[in-house]
Scaffold this motif. Structure first.
Motif, PDB file in Angstrom:
ATOM      1  N   ILE A  33       0.840  -1.201   0.000  1.00 29.48           N
ATOM      2  CA  ILE A  33       0.000   0.000   0.000  1.00 29.48           C
ATOM      3  C   ILE A  33       0.876   1.252   0.000  1.00 29.48           C
ATOM      4  N   ALA A  34       1.929   1.253   0.816  1.00 29.75           N
ATOM      5  CA  ALA A  34       2.829   2.397   0.847  1.00 29.75           C
ATOM      6  C   ALA A  34       3.485   2.609  -0.517  1.00 29.75           C
ATOM      7  N   GLU A  35       3.990   1.553  -1.105  1.00 29.54           N
ATOM      8  CA  GLU A  35       4.659   1.674  -2.406  1.00 29.54           C
ATOM      9  C   GLU A  35       3.686   2.130  -3.488  1.00 29.54           C
ATOM     10  N   ALA A  36       2.450   1.605  -3.447  1.00 33.30           N
ATOM     11  CA  ALA A  36       1.440   2.000  -4.436  1.00 33.30           C
ATOM     12  C   ALA A  36       1.091   3.473  -4.284  1.00 33.30           C
ATOM     13  N   ALA A  37       0.920   3.926  -3.049  1.00 27.62           N
ATOM     14  CA  ALA A  37       0.564   5.323  -2.807  1.00 27.62           C
ATOM     15  C   ALA A  37       1.697   6.258  -3.215  1.00 27.62           C
ATOM     16  N   ILE A  38       2.908   5.906  -2.865  1.00 23.35           N
ATOM     17  CA  ILE A  38       4.056   6.749  -3.212  1.00 23.35           C
ATOM     18  C   ILE A  38       4.223   6.804  -4.726  1.00 23.35           C
ATOM     19  N   GLY A  39       4.061   5.670  -5.396  1.00 22.59           N
ATOM     20  CA  GLY A  39       4.164   5.651  -6.851  1.00 22.59           C
ATOM     21  C   GLY A  39       3.098   6.497  -7.511  1.00 22.59           C
ATOM     22  N   ALA A  40       1.877   6.456  -6.964  1.00 20.85           N
ATOM     23  CA  ALA A  40       0.789   7.272  -7.511  1.00 20.85           C
ATOM     24  C   ALA A  40       1.082   8.753  -7.333  1.00 20.85           C
ATOM     25  N   ALA A  41       1.625   9.114  -6.176  1.00 18.62           N
ATOM     26  CA  ALA A  41       1.967  10.521  -5.931  1.00 18.62           C
ATOM     27  C   ALA A  41       3.068  10.984  -6.880  1.00 18.62           C
ATOM     28  N   GLN A  42       4.045  10.150  -7.085  1.00 23.88           N
ATOM     29  CA  GLN A  42       5.127  10.508  -8.003  1.00 23.88           C
ATOM     30  C   GLN A  42       4.614  10.660  -9.432  1.00 23.88           C
ATOM     31  N   ALA A  43       3.559   9.928  -9.774  1.00 31.99           N
ATOM     32  CA  ALA A  43       2.979  10.014 -11.113  1.00 31.99           C
ATOM     33  C   ALA A  43       2.088  11.238 -11.286  1.00 31.99           C
TER      34      ALA A  43
END
Length: 311
Positions: A33-43
Motif C-alpha cells: 500500500i505504501a509503495e502504491a501510494a508513493i508511486g501514484a503521488a510521483q505520477a
C-alpha cells in the motif's frame, strides 16, 4: 462549481471491494500500500484516498495499527494529501470505521452522504480460484448488505473527526439525494465551504454510470452550492477513464485507482496505481489543463496542512 485552472488527481490504491484473488497487482500488505501510494503521488496524484488491509489475509481492516503501518512511510516519501476512509466496508461498525481517522487525524477523510445498497457481488464471476476463505462469501454477500450512514452517523463523523481534529471531508455522493443531505448539514453550520464533492457512479445501488447523470449532478450541485464547492468524479469499472475525462471537461477533478477499477484497458489488468494516474494525466494534459500539486490542492480545499496530522 468553484472553477480553477488545474486538475486535482486523487488516487485510491486499494479500497475494500476488490480482493487479492481478483488481481495480483492489488496492494494489500502495508509495504504494498505504501509503495502504491508513493508511486501514484510521483505520477501526479495530489490526494491519496486510503483504506487499510489485514496483513494476514488481505481483508479490509479498520484497525488504526494497520493504517499506521504505512501512513508514516507515505508522509516521509511524499507531500501528497492523505485522505483516510471513514466508509471502511459494510461489515464494519461506525466505531470501527472511525478508528483509523481518529488515530491519524488526517487533512481529509471520506464521508459517505447516506446509506445505499452497495452491491459488488458481480465481481465474483471473474474469479476462478479464491486464495482466502473470507473472499467468496464477502464478495457474493454484497448483494445482501447496505453501506450504512444515516444522518446521526454523518453528524458524529463531522463532529468527532471534523470538528475535533480540523479534518475536512471528501463528500462521497452516490446519488442526487446525497447532495441535499450535504446541503442540510451545510445549512446547520456543521461544515464549512469549500465542499469537496466526489460524485460516485456505477455502483449497483447508486446512480448509474451514464454521462447524463454526471452532468445532472453538476447542475444540481451548482443550484445548491453555487461556487462553494469543488467537484470531482469517478465511475467504477470500465467507465473509469470516460467519467474522469468528462469531469475534467466540465471543469472538475478526477479520481482513479485500483479501488475503483482493476483495469487499464478492456480485459487488461492495470499493473499499478501509478499506471492509472499516468493514463488520466495524459488525457488531462491533452485537454489543455494542468495537474495540481499537493500544495495547490491544499490551498483550493482549505486544508490544515501536512504538519498537523497524527502520523
Amino acid at each position: 462549481m468553484r472553477k480553477h485552472a488545474k486538475v486535482i488527481i486523487t488516487c485510491a490504491p486499494t479500497g475494500s471491494i476488490h480482493t487479492p484473488s481478483m488481481s495480483p497487482h492489488l496492494p494489500v500488505s502495508a509495504d504494498e500500500i505504501a509503495e502504491a501510494a508513493i508511486g501514484a503521488a510521483q505520477a501526479g496524484a495530489a490526494i491519496l484516498h486510503l483504506h487499510a488491509r489485514n496483513p494476514a489475509d488481505g481483508s479490509p481492516s479498520p484497525r488504526a495499527a494497520d493504517f499506521m503501518a504505512f501512513l508514516p512511510r507515505i508522509r516521509q516519501a511524499t507531500d501528497a494529501v492523505v485522505n483516510i476512509s471513514t466508509g471502511g466496508s459494510a461489515t464494519m461498525s461506525l466505531d470501527d470505521r472511525l478508528e483509523g481517522a481518529k488515530q491519524a487525524r488526517p487533512e481529509l477523510c471520506s464521508l459517505n452522504m447516506g446509506p445505499l445498497i452497495f452491491d459488488f457481488s458481480g465481481a465474483a464471476k471473474r474469479v476462478t480460484q479464491w486464495q482466502h476463505g473470507w473472499e467468496q462469501p464477502y464478495v457474493e454477500g454484497a448483494r445482501g448488505r447496505i453501506m450504512y450512514n444515516d444522518n446521526a452517523y454523518i453528524e458524529r463523523i463531522m463532529l468527532e473527526v471534523g470538528r475535533e481534529f480540523g479534518t475536512r471531508f471528501e463528500f462521497e455522493c452516490y446519488d442526487i439525494g446525497h447532495l441535499y443531505t450535504l446541503a442540510h448539514f451545510a445549512d446547520r453550520g456543521l461544515i464549512d465551504p469549500p465542499f469537496l464533492i466526489q460524485g460516485v457512479f456505477g455502483i449497483l445501488g447508486g446512480i448509474g454510470a451514464d454521462p447524463r447523470n454526471l452532468a445532472h449532478m453538476v447542475t444540481m450541485a451548482d443550484s445548491l452550492f453555487g461556487e462553494d464547492y469543488v467537484f470531482s468524479a469517478f465511475a467504477a469499472g470500465r467507465h473509469q477513464l470516460g467519467f474522469c475525462t468528462q469531469s475534467a471537461l466540465l471543469g472538475g477533478n478526477v479520481r482513479v485507482g485500483l479501488e475503483d477499477s482493476l483495469f487499464i484497458g478492456k480485459g487488461e489488468l492495470a499493473t499499478s496505481n501509478a499506471q492509472q494516474v499516468e493514463r488520466i494525466r495524459l488525457v488531462i494534459e491533452a485537454l489543455g489543463r494542468e495537474i495540481a500539486t499537493p500544495a495547490e490542492a491544499r490551498a483550493l480545499l482549505g486544508l490544515k496542512g501536512g504538519d498537523a496530522v497524527g502520523f
